[in-house]
Design an enzyme around this catalytic site. Structure first.
Site, mmCIF file in Angstrom:
data_model
loop_
_atom_site.group_PDB
_atom_site.id
_atom_site.type_symbol
_atom_site.label_atom_id
_atom_site.label_comp_id
_atom_site.label_asym_id
_atom_site.label_seq_id
_atom_site.Cartn_x
_atom_site.Cartn_y
_atom_site.Cartn_z
ATOM 1 N N SER A 24 -3.049 14.851 -75.531
ATOM 2 C CA SER A 24 -3.590 15.505 -74.347
ATOM 3 C C SER A 24 -2.802 15.187 -73.093
ATOM 4 O O SER A 24 -1.790 14.498 -73.124
ATOM 5 C CB SER A 24 -5.056 15.143 -74.121
ATOM 6 O OG SER A 24 -5.159 13.786 -73.737
ATOM 7 N N TYR A 57 -4.473 19.836 -74.429
ATOM 8 C CA TYR A 57 -5.747 19.977 -73.740
ATOM 9 C C TYR A 57 -5.885 18.913 -72.655
ATOM 10 O O TYR A 57 -5.228 17.874 -72.685
ATOM 11 C CB TYR A 57 -6.919 19.903 -74.723
ATOM 12 C CG TYR A 57 -7.001 18.591 -75.461
ATOM 13 C CD1 TYR A 57 -7.818 17.564 -74.993
ATOM 14 C CD2 TYR A 57 -6.254 18.367 -76.605
ATOM 15 C CE1 TYR A 57 -7.878 16.348 -75.645
ATOM 16 C CE2 TYR A 57 -6.314 17.163 -77.266
ATOM 17 C CZ TYR A 57 -7.128 16.157 -76.797
ATOM 18 O OH TYR A 57 -7.183 14.950 -77.443
ATOM 19 N N GLY A 72 0.151 10.886 -76.347
ATOM 20 C CA GLY A 72 0.492 11.216 -77.727
ATOM 21 C C GLY A 72 1.835 11.920 -77.798
ATOM 22 O O GLY A 72 2.773 11.581 -77.096
ATOM 23 N N ALA A 74 2.773 14.644 -76.657
ATOM 24 C CA ALA A 74 3.180 15.214 -75.371
ATOM 25 C C ALA A 74 4.018 14.226 -74.552
ATOM 26 O O ALA A 74 4.846 14.635 -73.742
ATOM 27 C CB ALA A 74 1.953 15.647 -74.580
#
Length: 142
Positions: A24, A57, A72, A74
């Site tokens: 996220s 998200y 994570g 990302a």
């Protein structure tokens, strides 16, 4: 239905990247509230430095923190200090484009809000579509 911009955080600076998290992007709820981005809403992220584009998200961080943390997988797409664009979208019928008025915030390097604007679309009498960027917020609230 077509996909339209619903809200945008333009040139917000990445404050942290946490590879060992579930995933996220963590954002300051103050920024999200003002732009109209909800927790758990999917957003697209575009890194101005690298050109990387991802989808993830939103989770809310600490209110007032001005945080922008990629988590994570990302976290591999950016470096602390990179400017990114966070964009949410909505699927609406073409004629509804005149109703959405996406709010856009631009940022200083410390993630304080620089400018507030919104996108204004309309359909002319002859059926052509038009677009303008307007200062402030829809309804005149700054």
């Amino acid at each position: 239905m077509r996909k339209f911009v619903a809200a945008k955080l333009h040139c917000i600076t990445v404050t942290d990247a946490n590879l060992n998290y579930h995933g996220s992007i963590t954002l300051d709820p103050d920024h999200c509230d003002e732009a109209g981005i909800l927790p758990m809403e999917f957003v697209e992220i575009w890194n101005k430095a690298s050109g990387a584009r991802i989808s993830t998200y939103v989770i809310y961080g600490e209110r007032g923190s001005r945080c922008c943390v990629l988590n994570g997988a990302a976290a591999r797409t950016c470096q602390v200090g990179d400017e990114i664009i966070v964009c949410s979208s909505a699927y609406v019928e073409e004629h509804q484009m005149v109703e959405i008025k996406p709010r856009v915030l631009t940022f200083h390097r410390d993630n304080s809000v620089r400018d507030r604007m919104f996108y204004d679309g309309w359909i002319n009498d002859d059926g052509t579509k038009a677009f303008a960027i307007r200062e402030g917020s829809p309804g005149g609230n700054a």
